[in-house]
Write an enzyme that holds these catalytic residues in place. Structure first.
Site, PDB file in Angstrom:
ATOM      1  N   HIS A 152     -10.193 -31.588  12.555  1.00 52.86           N
ATOM      2  CA  HIS A 152     -11.162 -31.017  13.495  1.00 52.86           C
ATOM      3  C   HIS A 152     -12.532 -31.621  13.194  1.00 52.86           C
ATOM      4  O   HIS A 152     -12.851 -31.877  12.047  1.00 52.86           O
ATOM      5  CB  HIS A 152     -11.176 -29.494  13.329  1.00 52.86           C
ATOM      6  N   ASP A 175     -10.504 -23.637  22.478  1.00 53.64           N
ATOM      7  CA  ASP A 175     -11.668 -23.742  21.599  1.00 53.64           C
ATOM      8  C   ASP A 175     -12.544 -22.496  21.660  1.00 53.64           C
ATOM      9  O   ASP A 175     -13.766 -22.583  21.590  1.00 53.64           O
ATOM     10  CB  ASP A 175     -12.490 -25.000  21.880  1.00 53.64           C
TER      11      ASP A 175
HETATM   12  C1  1DF Z   1     -18.824 -26.573  18.604  1.00 50.07           C
HETATM   13  C2  1DF Z   1     -17.709 -27.100  19.210  1.00 50.07           C
HETATM   14  C3  1DF Z   1     -18.734 -26.025  17.332  1.00 50.07           C
HETATM   15  C4  1DF Z   1     -16.502 -27.067  18.572  1.00 50.07           C
HETATM   16  C5  1DF Z   1     -17.500 -25.974  16.706  1.00 50.07           C
HETATM   17  O1  1DF Z   1     -17.339 -25.480  15.438  1.00 50.07           O
HETATM   18  C6  1DF Z   1     -16.364 -26.447  17.334  1.00 50.07           C
HETATM   19  C7  1DF Z   1     -20.104 -26.630  19.282  1.00 50.07           C
HETATM   20  C8  1DF Z   1     -18.490 -25.219  14.676  1.00 50.07           C
HETATM   21  O2  1DF Z   1     -20.137 -26.503  20.522  1.00 50.07           O
HETATM   22  O3  1DF Z   1     -21.141 -26.792  18.619  1.00 50.07           O
HETATM   23  O4  1DF Z   1     -15.169 -26.239  16.788  1.00 50.07           O
HETATM   24  N1  1DF Z   1     -15.424 -27.744  19.193  1.00 50.07           N
HETATM   25  O5  1DF Z   1     -14.357 -27.918  18.621  1.00 50.07           O
HETATM   26  O6  1DF Z   1     -15.668 -28.324  20.301  1.00 50.07           O
HETATM   27 MN    MN Z   2     -13.156 -26.613  17.791  1.00 48.63          MN
END
Ligand code: 1DF
Ligand code: MN
Length: 351
Positions: A188, A314
């Site tokens: 991730h 998500d």
């Molecule tokens: C964000 C996106 C943050 C995802 C995440 O974990 C995350 C974000 C802190 O929008 O800042 O898992 N993502 O997977 O797109």
């Molecule tokens: Mn994510």
């Protein structure tokens, strides 16, 4: 679009969301302490300096929802027709922390909490183990505990660990544990390390908008090009966000990688047993987290094979019920939708 979204497979499939996040209070506290002390890397400062403290409606919602492994989350799943959520400790896990005792403790206690939640909602929640890649041997042990005692179905590693990548020899215990125990490795994103981030924060582009995918696709490409899947042919790698773009670029990667190997341009890059396409279609699974795009999903199916593409929402970072309606209506066959929403994830995670 106003159709009611229900769980229970009224379209002929269950919806399994495969990249869903939770946090623990002590995890966020430890990260925010590093940020306050000026010791966190720039990506963590930007990500958690924002999510940890911003008073905006979106971040307040996300903080509250990350900490909940109970009714709020199940209600949100019901609202958008998600039958099962595959849950992991949110990015960057404990990977920004320097105190190993603290990092191991936070990861282990997050795993215990997640196991309790999975026991409370056995038909709704599936867990992925949190590890502390700063300590690869401990992480391999925790992977065993996650699989054998906690009933978890995978592991999430939040890309680089303080600028280090899983193809480096020090991380072999983790890769070996995943391969030996058939534990899917979900890489991730997190913010790029200080050595890569350059002017991305000033440009507002280091986070989920762009930097996440740049850094995570780089990580995955390092695994593909350094022979990790020749060393561990049974290793299963999962990538979100449209497989972090790899399927779109794969022909170029493959051509240029082979050209570099033939001319012995880089000492580290050696001939592989197979083409990069082969590993993408054999060892890699892609999810559409944060990418509710029928065009992108169809490209993934065409390039990787329709048995390797899984649904993800998500939550709580991206919680948009209309996306589910859009994907229910994709112009692919019913059989492909069943694979995408349900059976590919069931086979991959053994659930
Ligand atoms: C964000 C996106 C943050 C995802 C995440 O974990 C995350 C974000 C802190 O929008 O800042 O898992 N993502 O997977 O797109
Ligand atoms: Mn994510």
């Amino acid at each position: 679009m106003t159709t009611e979204l229900k769980t229970g497979g009224q379209y002929g499939y269950l919806r399994i969301a495969t990249e869903e996040a939770f946090a623990t209070a002590e995890q966020i506290d430890a990260i925010l302490r590093l940020v306050a002390e000026g010791r966190a890397d720039k990506g963590t400062v930007s990500l958690w300096g924002f999510y940890g403290t911003s008073p905006s409606e979106r971040t307040t919602f996300i903080r509250e929802r990350l900490l909940d492994l109970g009714e709020l989350r199940v209600q949100a799943m019901d609202e958008c027709g998600i039958d099962k959520a595959v849950l992991a400790l949110t990015s960057p896990g404990v990977q920004s922390l320097f105190d190993l005792d603290e990092a191991r403790g936070i990861a282990a206690r997050a795993n215990d909490r997640l196991k309790d939640a999975c026991e409370r909602y056995p038909t709704r929640f599936v867990g992925m183990t949190a590890v502390c890649p700063q300590d690869p041997e401990w992480s391999a042990q925790e992977l065993r505990r996650g699989k054998e005692e906690l009933g978890f179905a995978g592991v999430q590693i939040n890309s680089h660990t303080q600028g280090h990548y899983l193809d480096e020899e020090q991380f072999d215990p983790i890769l070996r544990a995943c391969a030996d125990m058939d534990i899917p490795l979900y890489i991730h994103p997190q913010g790029p390390p200080d050595g890569m981030i350059g002017g991305m924060v000033e440009a507002g582009l280091e986070g989920a908008v762009f930097g996440f995918a740049m850094e995570t696709s780089y990580h995955a490409l390092r695994l593909l090009t350094t022979g990790v899947f020749d060393r561990y042919p049974s290793l299963k790698l999962v990538l979100g966000h449209g497989c972090e773009g790899l399927p779109f670029w794969i022909d170029r990667f493959n051509y240029m990688f082979n050209a570099g190997v033939r001319s012995q341009r880089y000492p580290r890059l050696k001939p592989l047993r197979h083409s990069l396409h082969h590993y993408l279609r054999t060892n890699v699974w892609g999810t559409n987290s944060g990418l509710p795009s029928p065009a992108s999903i169809k490209l993934l199916m065409e390039v990787m094979g329709e048995d390797r593409v899984c649904y993800a929402m998500d939550y709580p970072y991206q919680f948009v019920p209309d996306e589910v309606r859009l994907l229910d209506a994709m112009d692919i066959s019913h059989e492909q939708k069943v694979k995408f929403f349900q059976t590919n994830a069931e086979k991959l995670f053994g659930i």
